[in-house]
Design a protein around this motif. Structure first.
Motif, mmCIF file in Angstrom:
data_model
loop_
_atom_site.group_PDB
_atom_site.id
_atom_site.type_symbol
_atom_site.label_atom_id
_atom_site.label_comp_id
_atom_site.label_asym_id
_atom_site.label_seq_id
_atom_site.Cartn_x
_atom_site.Cartn_y
_atom_site.Cartn_z
ATOM 1 N N VAL A 1 159.629 98.327 91.050
ATOM 2 C CA VAL A 1 159.037 96.986 91.014
ATOM 3 C C VAL A 1 157.796 96.862 91.896
ATOM 4 O O VAL A 1 156.905 96.082 91.610
ATOM 5 C CB VAL A 1 160.065 95.887 91.362
ATOM 6 N N ILE A 2 157.757 97.610 92.999
ATOM 7 C CA ILE A 2 156.557 97.630 93.837
ATOM 8 C C ILE A 2 155.946 99.014 93.642
ATOM 9 O O ILE A 2 156.586 100.014 93.950
ATOM 10 C CB ILE A 2 156.915 97.423 95.326
ATOM 11 N N ARG A 23 152.553 92.800 97.615
ATOM 12 C CA ARG A 23 153.857 92.219 97.954
ATOM 13 C C ARG A 23 153.832 90.692 97.995
ATOM 14 O O ARG A 23 154.737 90.073 98.538
ATOM 15 C CB ARG A 23 154.349 92.798 99.278
ATOM 16 N N ILE A 24 152.770 90.074 97.449
ATOM 17 C CA ILE A 24 152.785 88.624 97.252
ATOM 18 C C ILE A 24 153.978 88.297 96.374
ATOM 19 O O ILE A 24 154.695 87.334 96.590
ATOM 20 C CB ILE A 24 151.472 88.153 96.595
ATOM 21 N N CYS A 25 154.218 89.144 95.374
ATOM 22 C CA CYS A 25 155.322 88.913 94.455
ATOM 23 C C CYS A 25 155.802 90.253 93.930
ATOM 24 O O CYS A 25 154.995 91.129 93.637
ATOM 25 C CB CYS A 25 154.842 88.035 93.309
ATOM 26 N N GLY A 26 157.103 90.404 93.825
ATOM 27 C CA GLY A 26 157.665 91.686 93.387
ATOM 28 C C GLY A 26 157.713 91.850 91.885
ATOM 29 O O GLY A 26 158.086 92.912 91.400
ATOM 30 N N ILE A 27 157.349 90.836 91.122
ATOM 31 C CA ILE A 27 157.391 90.968 89.666
ATOM 32 C C ILE A 27 155.986 91.195 89.123
ATOM 33 O O ILE A 27 155.749 92.079 88.317
ATOM 34 C CB ILE A 27 158.040 89.738 88.999
#
Lengths: 148, 359
Positions: free
Chosen positions: B147-148, B63-67
């Motif tokens: 996405v996650i 979850r640092i980044c959703g992409i």
């Protein structure tokens, strides 16, 4: 859906989210989900917006921006907190820079669950928010255009 | 000598979905300097390693980044696996590679759409995102998340992809390939796109090297830099070749990404053809003790995870360096001298992912 008499405009701000919910908000506007069929348009200008979609928890630096954006929106307005971080801080709630959910700063009308929130739930949340928006509008009309 | 004015750009603005603030110093219409302010989505999640079990932390690293979510979790797992000397089974490595290439496809399609939107090319934006949804369908069918994903774990992966599903994924990619090529053709040939991006925001090969550009920004300036060449996960067995283009302008950075979408389709097809049988995870015993740097190529460029452990279930330090942060100095260079109206397009060509950069 009969309560949608106007085209509500949406503004989106990323409080401190990981991007997951943000891109799902954008996905809502694209052909598969297509929020625009309800007359909903994404705007960048808070003064044009009726619905404030906010993703992610609140941190020290974004607090003022969220408050400022909310204050610039004309009444009546509704706030939709998208994703679990916007509700409580989610997996990040124990991080040193997270103050908690969006309701720490501004009043929230609808909470959308999920990590990341699915486009279907975001659309459901926005449609529910439109009902609340209509109630607020009716209340304002009763009071002669005054909020209280 | 005209007057200098400062135009604030962000943090809340219509171009990017994420908050970043730039003070643009203008002389008439021309940008002479850009001063970035970051920190709007800093959460401080690196420090959470002190409170979470190192196995559970995979989900937070994701979850640092959703992409680039899946790539982050794999990078973190790679670091832990190297410290503990875990041999990840080949099938898990191949499936991780497939999912990483799927994230690359969806990330690049997302970016191509946003760039088209920044140019005012609404139709192309919608088209790119429609193609992206088809990629996400397979991602969701195999991992459960759009996405996650949460499907990587220390020692392997949580879920296997059955062989018949792998076949279906390849058939699906074959079916959408002509539409991807058609969308790429617009980026290569369309007059409007060329007019907006050719010769704009030029970063020469030397500047890209000196300022530490990574990923498509470096490759668009002719630097042959791609961590996938080092052969982590299954890339070593798939005959990977980086894509580089020489001009260093916005169009080349854009074309690197559009060509990488098709290259990712090829990589997935090759990975499915060579897919080994066997287990998907290795049992993890004990706690890590030691330190490690792990590198992967995210859609946006080189990503580094540093992990330091002391033999307990909580790590001592986790440090992440993401491609967006590294690409901000090249961005500041690109912005100097361009017109105000071109700022959104140039900012987008580094594919800023503020969620990664600030964590």
């Amino acid at each position: 859906m009969s309560y949608i008499t106007k085209s509500p405009w949406v503004i989106h701000y990323d409080g401190s989210s990981c991007n997951g919910c943000d891109i799902e908000v954008l996905a809502c506007l694209t052909p598969l989900y297509d929020l625009e069929r309800f007359g909903i348009v994404n705007t960048g200008n808070p003064k044009h917006a009726d619905v404030f979609l906010i993703t992610g928890g609140i941190n020290e630096q974004s607090r003022a921006v969220v408050k400022n954006t909310y204050d610039q929106m004309p009444d009546p307005k509704v706030v939709v907190a998208v994703g679990i971080c916007a509700a409580t801080g989610g997996v990040f709630r124990e991080c040193y820079n997270i103050m908690g959910g969006v309701n720490e700063v501004i009043p929230v009308d609808v909470y959308v669950p999920g990590c990341a929130a699915r486009p279907e739930s975001i659309i459901d949340g926005v449609v529910r928010a439109l009902g609340i928006l209509e109630e607020k509008r009716a209340k304002m009309a009763e009071n002669g255009g005054d909020k209280k | 000598m005209s007057n200098r004015i400062v135009v604030p750009f962000g943090p809340q603005h219509p171009v990017l979905p994420e908050p970043i603030h730039l003070d643009l110093v203008l002389e008439d219409e021309r940008v002479v300097e850009a001063i970035p302010t970051i920190g709007y989505i800093h959460r401080g999640l690196e420090k959470l390693v002190e409170k979470r079990d190192f196995k559970d932390y995979v989900l937070i690293a994701e979850r640092i980044c959703g992409i680039c979510s899946f790539t982050h979790s794999v990078t973190y797992c790679n670091a832990i696996e190297q410290i503990m000397g875990i041999e990840v089974p080949p099938r898990a490595q191949f499936i991780r590679t497939i999912w990483m290439e799927y994230s690359r496809m969806h990330s690049h399609l997302l970016w191509l759409g946003l760039t088209a939107d920044a140019m005012g090319f609404e139709n192309l934006f919608m088209n790119a995102w429609r193609l992206r949804e088809e990629i996400l369908d397979d991602m969701e069918a195999t991992t459960g998340g759009r996405v996650i994903q949460g499907s990587s774990k220390v020692g392997g992966i949580r879920l296997d992809i059955p062989d018949e599903k792998l076949g279906e994924m390849v058939d699906h990619l074959k079916a959408i390939r002509p539409r991807l090529e058609e969308s790429n053709r617009i980026f290569t040939h369309d007059q409007t796109v060329r007019h907006r991006m050719r010769g704009l925001g030029v970063l020469t090969k030397e500047e890209a090297w000196d300022l530490g550009a990574v990923g498509p920004v470096a490759r668009g300036s002719g630097c042959d830099m791609d961590v996938r060449s080092s052969g982590y996960s299954a890339y070593g067995e798939l005959g990977f070749k980086p894509i580089t283009l020489p001009h260093g302008d916005c169009l080349d950075r854009c074309l690197v990404r559009s060509q990488e979408v098709l290259a990712a389709v090829d990589l997935v097809e090759r990975a499915v053809a060579k897919m080994p049988d066997g287990p998907i995870e290795e049992k993890v015993k004990g706690n890590p003790d030691g330190e490690c740097f792990a590198f992967t190529e995210q859609p946006r460029g080189e990503c580094m995870h540093y992990v330091k452990a002391n033999g307990t279930k909580n790590l001592v330090r986790h440090r992440v360096r993401t491609p967006t942060l590294t690409n901000i100095p090249p961005l500041v260079k690109m912005l100097a001298g361009i017109e105000l109206a071109d700022v959104p397009v140039v900012v987008l060509t580094i594919d800023p992912c503020i969620g990664c950069a600030e964590r």
